[in-house]
Motif scaffolding. Sequence first.
Motif, PDB file in Angstrom:
ATOM      1  N   HIS A  55       0.835  -1.210   0.000  1.00 50.57           N
ATOM      2  CA  HIS A  55       0.000   0.000   0.000  1.00 50.57           C
ATOM      3  C   HIS A  55       0.872   1.263   0.000  1.00 50.57           C
ATOM      4  O   HIS A  55       0.606   2.197  -0.758  1.00 50.57           O
ATOM      5  N   ARG A  56       1.901   1.276   0.802  1.00 52.34           N
ATOM      6  CA  ARG A  56       2.824   2.420   0.844  1.00 52.34           C
ATOM      7  C   ARG A  56       3.526   2.613  -0.500  1.00 52.34           C
ATOM      8  O   ARG A  56       3.686   3.737  -0.972  1.00 52.34           O
ATOM      9  N   GLU A  57       3.969   1.517  -1.096  1.00 51.55           N
ATOM     10  CA  GLU A  57       4.644   1.593  -2.391  1.00 51.55           C
ATOM     11  C   GLU A  57       3.697   2.129  -3.468  1.00 51.55           C
ATOM     12  O   GLU A  57       4.072   2.985  -4.270  1.00 51.55           O
ATOM     13  N   LEU A  58       2.454   1.646  -3.473  1.00 53.46           N
ATOM     14  CA  LEU A  58       1.463   2.121  -4.439  1.00 53.46           C
ATOM     15  C   LEU A  58       1.186   3.612  -4.245  1.00 53.46           C
ATOM     16  O   LEU A  58       1.147   4.382  -5.212  1.00 53.46           O
ATOM     17  N   THR A  59       1.035   4.025  -3.004  1.00 51.76           N
ATOM     18  CA  THR A  59       0.799   5.438  -2.699  1.00 51.76           C
ATOM     19  C   THR A  59       1.969   6.292  -3.171  1.00 51.76           C
ATOM     20  O   THR A  59       1.783   7.346  -3.783  1.00 51.76           O
ATOM     21  N   SER A  60       3.165   5.831  -2.927  1.00 48.22           N
ATOM     22  CA  SER A  60       4.351   6.553  -3.363  1.00 48.22           C
ATOM     23  C   SER A  60       4.385   6.698  -4.882  1.00 48.22           C
ATOM     24  O   SER A  60       4.681   7.768  -5.414  1.00 48.22           O
ATOM     25  N   GLN A  61       4.070   5.640  -5.593  1.00 49.31           N
ATOM     26  CA  GLN A  61       4.056   5.680  -7.057  1.00 49.31           C
ATOM     27  C   GLN A  61       2.976   6.620  -7.582  1.00 49.31           C
ATOM     28  O   GLN A  61       3.200   7.345  -8.549  1.00 49.31           O
ATOM     29  N   LEU A  62       1.801   6.596  -6.956  1.00 50.75           N
ATOM     30  CA  LEU A  62       0.721   7.495  -7.366  1.00 50.75           C
ATOM     31  C   LEU A  62       1.117   8.963  -7.188  1.00 50.75           C
ATOM     32  O   LEU A  62       0.861   9.794  -8.060  1.00 50.75           O
ATOM     33  N   LEU A  63       1.753   9.263  -6.066  1.00 52.70           N
ATOM     34  CA  LEU A  63       2.160  10.641  -5.812  1.00 52.70           C
ATOM     35  C   LEU A  63       3.279  11.086  -6.745  1.00 52.70           C
ATOM     36  O   LEU A  63       3.364  12.265  -7.097  1.00 52.70           O
ATOM     37  N   GLU A  64       4.133  10.164  -7.162  1.00 46.75           N
ATOM     38  CA  GLU A  64       5.169  10.509  -8.139  1.00 46.75           C
ATOM     39  C   GLU A  64       4.562  10.799  -9.499  1.00 46.75           C
ATOM     40  O   GLU A  64       4.977  11.724 -10.190  1.00 46.75           O
ATOM     41  N   ARG A  65       3.557  10.027  -9.875  1.00 50.14           N
ATOM     42  CA  ARG A  65       2.900  10.242 -11.167  1.00 50.14           C
ATOM     43  C   ARG A  65       2.011  11.467 -11.172  1.00 50.14           C
ATOM     44  O   ARG A  65       1.894  12.146 -12.175  1.00 50.14           O
ATOM     45  N   GLN A  66       1.334  11.716 -10.084  1.00 55.23           N
ATOM     46  CA  GLN A  66       0.372  12.819  -9.992  1.00 55.23           C
ATOM     47  C   GLN A  66       0.588  13.560  -8.676  1.00 55.23           C
ATOM     48  O   GLN A  66      -0.132  13.369  -7.708  1.00 55.23           O
ATOM     49  N   PRO A  67       1.612  14.429  -8.612  1.00 53.92           N
ATOM     50  CA  PRO A  67       1.973  15.077  -7.347  1.00 53.92           C
ATOM     51  C   PRO A  67       0.861  15.916  -6.737  1.00 53.92           C
ATOM     52  O   PRO A  67       0.819  16.105  -5.534  1.00 53.92           O
ATOM     53  N   GLY A  68      -0.056  16.401  -7.541  1.00 51.74           N
ATOM     54  CA  GLY A  68      -1.160  17.195  -7.001  1.00 51.74           C
ATOM     55  C   GLY A  68      -2.039  16.408  -6.043  1.00 51.74           C
ATOM     56  O   GLY A  68      -2.769  16.984  -5.240  1.00 51.74           O
ATOM     57  N   LEU A  69      -1.968  15.077  -6.099  1.00 47.08           N
ATOM     58  CA  LEU A  69      -2.760  14.252  -5.186  1.00 47.08           C
ATOM     59  C   LEU A  69      -2.370  14.454  -3.727  1.00 47.08           C
ATOM     60  O   LEU A  69      -3.152  14.149  -2.828  1.00 47.08           O
ATOM     61  N   VAL A  70      -1.173  14.971  -3.486  1.00 44.73           N
ATOM     62  CA  VAL A  70      -0.754  15.202  -2.104  1.00 44.73           C
ATOM     63  C   VAL A  70      -1.720  16.163  -1.418  1.00 44.73           C
ATOM     64  O   VAL A  70      -1.994  16.036  -0.229  1.00 44.73           O
ATOM     65  N   PHE A  71      -2.296  17.094  -2.172  1.00 42.41           N
ATOM     66  CA  PHE A  71      -3.222  18.046  -1.567  1.00 42.41           C
ATOM     67  C   PHE A  71      -4.562  17.399  -1.251  1.00 42.41           C
ATOM     68  O   PHE A  71      -5.200  17.745  -0.264  1.00 42.41           O
ATOM     69  N   ASP A  72      -4.984  16.441  -2.069  1.00 40.42           N
ATOM     70  CA  ASP A  72      -6.178  15.673  -1.734  1.00 40.42           C
ATOM     71  C   ASP A  72      -5.945  14.885  -0.453  1.00 40.42           C
ATOM     72  O   ASP A  72      -6.818  14.783   0.399  1.00 40.42           O
ATOM     73  N   THR A  73      -4.746  14.325  -0.323  1.00 45.35           N
ATOM     74  CA  THR A  73      -4.394  13.563   0.869  1.00 45.35           C
ATOM     75  C   THR A  73      -4.390  14.465   2.101  1.00 45.35           C
ATOM     76  O   THR A  73      -4.937  14.097   3.148  1.00 45.35           O
ATOM     77  N   LEU A  74      -3.778  15.649   1.978  1.00 43.97           N
ATOM     78  CA  LEU A  74      -3.757  16.584   3.107  1.00 43.97           C
ATOM     79  C   LEU A  74      -5.165  17.058   3.458  1.00 43.97           C
ATOM     80  O   LEU A  74      -5.502  17.198   4.638  1.00 43.97           O
ATOM     81  N   ALA A  75      -6.010  17.293   2.453  1.00 43.29           N
ATOM     82  CA  ALA A  75      -7.395  17.713   2.711  1.00 43.29           C
ATOM     83  C   ALA A  75      -8.164  16.615   3.434  1.00 43.29           C
ATOM     84  O   ALA A  75      -8.933  16.891   4.360  1.00 43.29           O
ATOM     85  N   MET A  76      -7.960  15.364   3.023  1.00 38.65           N
ATOM     86  CA  MET A  76      -8.620  14.250   3.694  1.00 38.65           C
ATOM     87  C   MET A  76      -8.160  14.163   5.154  1.00 38.65           C
ATOM     88  O   MET A  76      -8.960  13.953   6.064  1.00 38.65           O
ATOM     89  N   TYR A  77      -6.867  14.346   5.375  1.00 42.62           N
ATOM     90  CA  TYR A  77      -6.335  14.339   6.741  1.00 42.62           C
ATOM     91  C   TYR A  77      -6.988  15.438   7.576  1.00 42.62           C
ATOM     92  O   TYR A  77      -7.369  15.218   8.723  1.00 42.62           O
TER      93      TYR A  77
END
Length: 163
Positions: free
Chosen positions: A6-28
Motif C-alpha cells: 500500500h505504501r509503495e502504491l501510494t508513493s508511485q501514485l504521488l510521483e505520477r500525480q503530485p497534485g494528489l498530495v493536496f487531496d491527501t492533506l485535505a482528507m487528513y
Amino acid sequence: MTLEEHRELTSQLLERQPGLVFDTLAMYQRRHGAPPFAGVPGVPWCTCGNFRDMPTDLERKCCGQDPKNCVSLLPHFSQYCLTEGFLHIHRQYREDITVLGQASGPGDDNREYRYAAYRHFIYWQHGSLGQGNRRVIPSCCVWRIRDRFPDPQGHYTGFVPGI
C-alpha cells in the motif's frame, strides 16, 4: 494488499500525480480538523505562517496547511514553479504557440519566469482553466515566486479577476 504494498502504491501514485498530495492533506484535515492558527497576531487568514501581506482582501489567501506542510515549501512546488530550466521550456513552448517574441527590456526575463511559474502553479493545483476562469494563488506561493524572480523596481501586478 500488505501495508508495505500500500505504501509503495501510494508513493508511485504521488510521483505520477503530485497534485494528489493536496487531496491527501485535505482528507487528513477532514478527519483530524483544520490546522491550528499559526499564531500570527492580526493575520486570521493564514494557518501556514509563511504569508506576506497582500494589497487586496481577495489576494490574502493561505494555502490552508500547517507550517510544516506549507505548499510553498514542498519539493514539487520548487520543481514546478521555481526551477528556471523547467520554466524556460514552458516559455519557449508558449512563445511558439502564441508567436510572441522573447523578452527584451530590463526585468522582462524575470517577469516572464514569474508568469510561467504562476501558470504552472495553477495548472498543478487546478488543472486547465478556461478564459476568464481564474484562481487566486496563496500569498506564501506568490512571494516565493516573486523572491525567486523579482521585479527590478518591485512593481507587481497582483491578481486580476477574470472577465
